[in-house]
Scaffold this active site. Sequence first.
Site, short mmCIF file in Angstrom:
data_model
loop_
_atom_site.label_atom_id
_atom_site.label_comp_id
_atom_site.label_asym_id
_atom_site.label_seq_id
_atom_site.Cartn_x
_atom_site.Cartn_y
_atom_site.Cartn_z
N MET A 134 -61.68 0.51 44.55
CA MET A 134 -62.82 -0.21 43.98
C MET A 134 -62.38 -1.58 43.49
SD MET A 134 -65.51 2.46 42.33
CE MET A 134 -64.69 2.77 40.77
N GLY A 135 -61.27 -2.06 44.06
CA GLY A 135 -60.80 -3.39 43.71
C GLY A 135 -60.07 -3.43 42.39
N LEU A 162 -57.14 -4.64 41.93
CA LEU A 162 -55.95 -3.97 42.42
C LEU A 162 -54.75 -4.15 41.48
CD1 LEU A 162 -56.15 -4.88 46.22
CD2 LEU A 162 -57.09 -2.88 45.04
N GLN A 205 -50.41 -2.37 40.87
CA GLN A 205 -49.26 -1.91 41.63
C GLN A 205 -49.46 -0.51 42.18
OE1 GLN A 205 -46.64 -3.74 42.63
NE2 GLN A 205 -46.14 -1.92 43.85
N HIS A 225 -52.25 0.72 43.44
CA HIS A 225 -52.95 0.54 44.72
C HIS A 225 -51.99 0.01 45.80
CE1 HIS A 225 -56.56 -0.12 41.95
NE2 HIS A 225 -56.90 0.92 42.67
N SER A 230 -54.40 1.57 35.77
CA SER A 230 -55.82 1.71 36.08
C SER A 230 -56.46 0.34 36.04
CB SER A 230 -56.49 2.64 35.05
OG SER A 230 -57.89 2.59 35.17
#
Length: 292
Positions: free
Chosen positions: A40-41, A43, A45, A47, A197
Site C-alpha cells: 500500500m506504498g 515503502l 526496508q 517492503h 510499518s
Amino acid sequence: MFAYYLNKTLMHIFYKNAALTDYLKSINIQQTSIGFVPTMGALHQGHLSLMERSMLENEITVVSIFVNPTQFNNLEDLAKYPRTLDEDVKKIESLNPKIIIFAPNVEDIYDGKPSSESFDFDGLENQMEGKFRPGHFNGVGTVVQRLFEIVKPTNAYFGEKDFQQLQIIKKMVAKKNMGINVIGCQIFREPNKLAMSSRNELMSPNEKQEASLIYETLLNAKEKFETNSAHAVTDYVQKTFKKNTDFKLEYFQIADEVTLLPCLRKNKNKKYRAFIAVFINKIRLIDTISLN
C-alpha cells in the site's frame, strides 16, 4: 503512460490493468516466473526486502502500490494513511530499475464500485484482527484476489508482521486453486526493534522510541510462556500496558499458528505465536512473535 525516466533510467510504471497485462504478456515467455509484492506504498526496508527476495527467485518482479479502501473500517485511518508514490518509485529505482510498478486507482481495481466480496477463510478471519476490524479480511481477500488475477504471479511475497493476513491469503489461494506460491518473509525492525510499518511515519521520534515497549514485551512473553500458561502470560502483558498510560492495548492473544485459535492449554506438538495490537495515541501498531 508506463515509461518513467528517473536519473536517466527507464522504469516501467503502469496505472491501468490492461496496460500491465499486455506488457507482461509481451515479455513473458514459457516457464518465466513472476514474483509479486503487493503493497500500500509508503515503502520501507521491510517492503524492499520482499522485493530483493523476489528478484532472487524470479525472472520478473512486479510491485503494486495501492491503498485499498475496502480493508479500512475506519475512514479516518484511511484518510491519514501515507501516500508517497514519488518517493516509493525512487526507492524501487535505487533497488533495481527493472522492477515493474503497478499503481492503479480505485476505479480501475474495482470497476468504479469499491465493495468487498464475502469470503470464507475457515474461521481464520474471526480471530484477532477480524474481531476488532469487521470486514477487514473481506477487503484484503477482494483486493489480493483481484491483483493476483491481473498479475498472475508464480510467487507472491508477504511480511510475517501481518501473520494472520499471510495465513488467510494462503487459505484463499488453496481454496480457489489459484496455483500461486505464497511466501512469508521475516519481519524487519527499526533499530529499537519496533516492527517496521508505514504507520511508523505517523509517530513522533519520542513515540517511536516509546513503542519499543511492544517488542520488549513480546520477548518477555516468549520467555514466560516456556514455564507459564497462556492465561498467565496474557495477564502479564495486560498489566504491562496498563502501567504505561501512553499505550492502549487492543488485544494480546497466544494462538495456534495453523488455526489461529486461542491457546487454552499448551500442547507440545503445536506451534504457537503471540499476536498484539496496541495504540500509541491514535496510531495503531501490530506485531507478532513465534513462541516455539
